[in-house]
Motif scaffolding. Structure first.
Motif, PDB file in Angstrom:
ATOM      1  N   LEU A   1       0.836  -1.203   0.000  1.00 17.91           N
ATOM      2  CA  LEU A   1       0.000   0.000   0.000  1.00 17.91           C
ATOM      3  C   LEU A   1       0.872   1.255   0.000  1.00 17.91           C
ATOM      4  O   LEU A   1       1.783   1.393   0.824  1.00 17.91           O
ATOM      5  N   THR A   2       0.574   2.170  -0.911  1.00 20.65           N
ATOM      6  CA  THR A   2       1.373   3.385  -1.072  1.00 20.65           C
ATOM      7  C   THR A   2       0.456   4.583  -1.261  1.00 20.65           C
ATOM      8  O   THR A   2      -0.564   4.506  -1.967  1.00 20.65           O
ATOM      9  N   LYS A   3       0.810   5.697  -0.614  1.00 15.87           N
ATOM     10  CA  LYS A   3       0.097   6.952  -0.819  1.00 15.87           C
ATOM     11  C   LYS A   3       1.109   8.078  -0.975  1.00 15.87           C
ATOM     12  O   LYS A   3       1.889   8.357  -0.059  1.00 15.87           O
ATOM     13  N   ASN A   4       1.097   8.699  -2.159  1.00 14.46           N
ATOM     14  CA  ASN A   4       1.989   9.815  -2.445  1.00 14.46           C
ATOM     15  C   ASN A   4       1.217  11.127  -2.421  1.00 14.46           C
ATOM     16  O   ASN A   4       0.099  11.210  -2.939  1.00 14.46           O
ATOM     17  N   PHE A   5       1.818  12.125  -1.829  1.00 16.60           N
ATOM     18  CA  PHE A   5       1.312  13.487  -1.905  1.00 16.60           C
ATOM     19  C   PHE A   5       2.374  14.303  -2.644  1.00 16.60           C
ATOM     20  O   PHE A   5       3.387  14.681  -2.058  1.00 16.60           O
ATOM     21  N   GLY A   6       2.154  14.541  -3.937  1.00 20.48           N
ATOM     22  CA  GLY A   6       3.207  15.167  -4.725  1.00 20.48           C
ATOM     23  C   GLY A   6       4.399  14.231  -4.788  1.00 20.48           C
ATOM     24  O   GLY A   6       4.292  13.068  -5.143  1.00 20.48           O
ATOM     25  N   GLY A   7       5.560  14.742  -4.394  1.00 19.69           N
ATOM     26  CA  GLY A   7       6.755  13.902  -4.408  1.00 19.69           C
ATOM     27  C   GLY A   7       7.016  13.195  -3.103  1.00 19.69           C
ATOM     28  O   GLY A   7       8.028  12.500  -2.966  1.00 19.69           O
ATOM     29  N   LEU A   8       6.097  13.333  -2.122  1.00 22.36           N
ATOM     30  CA  LEU A   8       6.292  12.728  -0.799  1.00 22.36           C
ATOM     31  C   LEU A   8       5.485  11.454  -0.666  1.00 22.36           C
ATOM     32  O   LEU A   8       4.271  11.447  -0.902  1.00 22.36           O
ATOM     33  N   ALA A   9       6.151  10.379  -0.278  1.00 28.50           N
ATOM     34  CA  ALA A   9       5.464   9.114  -0.011  1.00 28.50           C
ATOM     35  C   ALA A   9       5.118   9.062   1.474  1.00 28.50           C
ATOM     36  O   ALA A   9       5.972   8.780   2.314  1.00 28.50           O
ATOM     37  N   ALA A  10       3.857   9.360   1.814  1.00 31.11           N
ATOM     38  CA  ALA A  10       3.435   9.332   3.214  1.00 31.11           C
ATOM     39  C   ALA A  10       3.322   7.912   3.733  1.00 31.11           C
ATOM     40  O   ALA A  10       3.564   7.647   4.912  1.00 31.11           O
ATOM     41  N   VAL A  11       2.934   6.986   2.855  1.00 34.57           N
ATOM     42  CA  VAL A  11       2.905   5.556   3.150  1.00 34.57           C
ATOM     43  C   VAL A  11       3.521   4.863   1.949  1.00 34.57           C
ATOM     44  O   VAL A  11       3.168   5.152   0.804  1.00 34.57           O
ATOM     45  N   SER A  12       4.460   3.949   2.198  1.00 34.10           N
ATOM     46  CA  SER A  12       5.212   3.359   1.089  1.00 34.10           C
ATOM     47  C   SER A  12       5.332   1.838   1.219  1.00 34.10           C
ATOM     48  O   SER A  12       5.930   1.337   2.173  1.00 34.10           O
ATOM     49  N   MET A  13       4.710   1.125   0.275  1.00 33.76           N
ATOM     50  CA  MET A  13       4.860  -0.333   0.152  1.00 33.76           C
ATOM     51  C   MET A  13       4.572  -1.062   1.470  1.00 33.76           C
ATOM     52  O   MET A  13       5.313  -1.955   1.895  1.00 33.76           O
ATOM     53  N   VAL A  14       3.486  -0.698   2.107  1.00 30.05           N
ATOM     54  CA  VAL A  14       3.141  -1.272   3.415  1.00 30.05           C
ATOM     55  C   VAL A  14       2.342  -2.562   3.255  1.00 30.05           C
ATOM     56  O   VAL A  14       1.351  -2.611   2.518  1.00 30.05           O
TER      57      VAL A  14
ATOM     58  N   GLY B   1       4.756   4.454  16.135  1.00 32.32           N
ATOM     59  CA  GLY B   1       5.821   5.065  15.355  1.00 32.32           C
ATOM     60  C   GLY B   1       5.932   6.537  15.696  1.00 32.32           C
ATOM     61  O   GLY B   1       5.038   7.116  16.322  1.00 32.32           O
ATOM     62  N   PRO B   2       7.028   7.178  15.297  1.00 30.76           N
ATOM     63  CA  PRO B   2       7.229   8.595  15.600  1.00 30.76           C
ATOM     64  C   PRO B   2       6.159   9.456  14.938  1.00 30.76           C
ATOM     65  O   PRO B   2       5.473   9.023  14.004  1.00 30.76           O
ATOM     66  N   ASN B   3       6.018  10.702  15.402  1.00 30.60           N
ATOM     67  CA  ASN B   3       5.133  11.651  14.734  1.00 30.60           C
ATOM     68  C   ASN B   3       5.553  11.797  13.277  1.00 30.60           C
ATOM     69  O   ASN B   3       6.738  11.893  12.964  1.00 30.60           O
ATOM     70  N   GLY B   4       4.573  11.800  12.389  1.00 32.25           N
ATOM     71  CA  GLY B   4       4.874  11.919  10.978  1.00 32.25           C
ATOM     72  C   GLY B   4       5.247  10.623  10.300  1.00 32.25           C
ATOM     73  O   GLY B   4       5.645  10.613   9.130  1.00 32.25           O
ATOM     74  N   ALA B   5       5.087   9.507  11.008  1.00 24.68           N
ATOM     75  CA  ALA B   5       5.479   8.209  10.439  1.00 24.68           C
ATOM     76  C   ALA B   5       4.498   7.693   9.397  1.00 24.68           C
ATOM     77  O   ALA B   5       4.809   6.788   8.632  1.00 24.68           O
TER      78      ALA B   5
ATOM     79  N   VAL C   1       5.018  -1.321  13.490  1.00 28.43           N
ATOM     80  CA  VAL C   1       5.781  -0.090  13.704  1.00 28.43           C
ATOM     81  C   VAL C   1       6.092   0.562  12.364  1.00 28.43           C
ATOM     82  O   VAL C   1       6.697  -0.064  11.481  1.00 28.43           O
ATOM     83  N   LEU C   2       5.679   1.825  12.226  1.00 31.21           N
ATOM     84  CA  LEU C   2       5.950   2.605  11.021  1.00 31.21           C
ATOM     85  C   LEU C   2       7.042   3.628  11.287  1.00 31.21           C
ATOM     86  O   LEU C   2       7.126   4.200  12.376  1.00 31.21           O
ATOM     87  N   GLU C   3       7.864   3.891  10.266  1.00 36.00           N
ATOM     88  CA  GLU C   3       8.829   4.989  10.302  1.00 36.00           C
ATOM     89  C   GLU C   3       8.956   5.543   8.890  1.00 36.00           C
ATOM     90  O   GLU C   3       9.217   4.791   7.945  1.00 36.00           O
ATOM     91  N   TYR C   4       8.771   6.836   8.744  1.00 32.33           N
ATOM     92  CA  TYR C   4       8.851   7.488   7.428  1.00 32.33           C
ATOM     93  C   TYR C   4       7.997   6.767   6.387  1.00 32.33           C
ATOM     94  O   TYR C   4       8.389   6.605   5.234  1.00 32.33           O
ATOM     95  N   GLY C   5       6.826   6.330   6.804  1.00 33.11           N
ATOM     96  CA  GLY C   5       5.890   5.716   5.875  1.00 33.11           C
ATOM     97  C   GLY C   5       6.136   4.261   5.564  1.00 33.11           C
ATOM     98  O   GLY C   5       5.360   3.641   4.821  1.00 33.11           O
ATOM     99  N   ARG C   6       7.198   3.684   6.114  1.00 31.91           N
ATOM    100  CA  ARG C   6       7.524   2.289   5.847  1.00 31.91           C
ATOM    101  C   ARG C   6       7.351   1.442   7.109  1.00 31.91           C
ATOM    102  O   ARG C   6       7.629   1.909   8.202  1.00 31.91           O
TER     103      ARG C   6
END
Length: 258
Positions: free
Chosen positions: A9-22, A36-40, A228-233
């Protein structure tokens, strides 16, 4: 298959991957933590699973009545009818309505009165309304809110507003209940009470509960599995004991160095 299966599962906002290959899965009748940390990307993942966001790529599949159903792009109200309910990080109640009406609104999607009975106020309509009212009061009693049924939601103490949001989600008869930081802003005693109630809800209603929470004592106490998520992964998955000892998790979230 699992009750809910998520793949890449992946969600991109522009060039930012908020969730990546989960990859993520949920079984029936379990209690799962997502930390996970804030913004994960934790709330973004919840938003994807409940239809608030449409995935950029990947698959969300739920088993419904023995059949696989793809939930990508399905509207939130349809997803709710399929058995996924949630609360929000920022409380979203109908603040000008009473406590009871907040719950009744959520229950009306399951009303059995029918259109004609509702329009012409036939006896079936009144029986249905009274049945829902009694069910709503029973749900409110879980958090001792039944005696506040006629108060406006905006006048409840903060902790009670949090609990009312959980009750409203339960009123939709979910198979999976997503709780986004349910203990946020609560004092230690309120958090301890909420911990007991979440466990009781999961057991009594025989549903799957998934919670995002920064209070590690709450997560470690009641969750059977933790993601546990970190930086969308997704960087780890396991039992509370395994997560506590995972070097990646310690470095990313729990404090300390690998």
């Amino acid at each position: 298959m699992s009750l809910l299966q998520v793949e890449k599962l992946t969600k991109n906002f522009g060039g930012l991957a908020a969730v990546s290959m989960v990859d993520f899965k949920l079984e029936s009748n379990e209690l799962v933590g997502l930390i996970g940390p804030n913004g994960a990307g934790k709330t973004t993942l919840f938003n994807l699973l409940t239809g608030v966001y449409v995935p950029t790529s990947g698959e969300i599949v739920m088993e419904i009545d023995g059949k696989k159903e793809r939930l990508n792009g399905v509207k939130p109200y349809v997803i709710t009818k399929k058995g996924l309910a949630r609360t929000f990080q920022n409380i979203r109640l109908f603040k000008e309505l009473t406590v009871l009406d907040n719950v009744l609104i959520a229950m009306h999607q399951n009303s059995k009165a029918g259109v004609l009975a509702s329009i012409f106020r036939l006896p079936k309509y009144y029986r249905s309304e009274e049945g829902m009212r009694q069910e709503a009061l029973s749900l409110l009693s879980i958090f001792d809110l039944d005696n506040k049924q006629q108060e406006l939601a905006k006048n409840l103490p903060y902790g009670d507003q949090r609990c009312l949001e959980i009750v409203r989600a339960l009123a939709t008869k979910p198979k999976i209940l997503f709780l986004d930081e349910p203990a946020a802003g609560m004092n230690p005693q309120e958090t301890a009470d909420l911990t007991k109630q979440i466990r009781k809800i999961q057991q009594d209603f025989k549903i799957t509960v998934v919670l995002i929470e920064h209070d590690m004592s709450l997560v470690m106490d009641i969750c059977e599995r933790i993601y546990v998520l970190e930086y969308g992964r997704m960087i780890a998955h396991g039992t509370p004991g395994e997560i506590k000892q995972n070097p990646k998790v310690i470095k990313a979230y729990l404090g300390g160095e690998e």
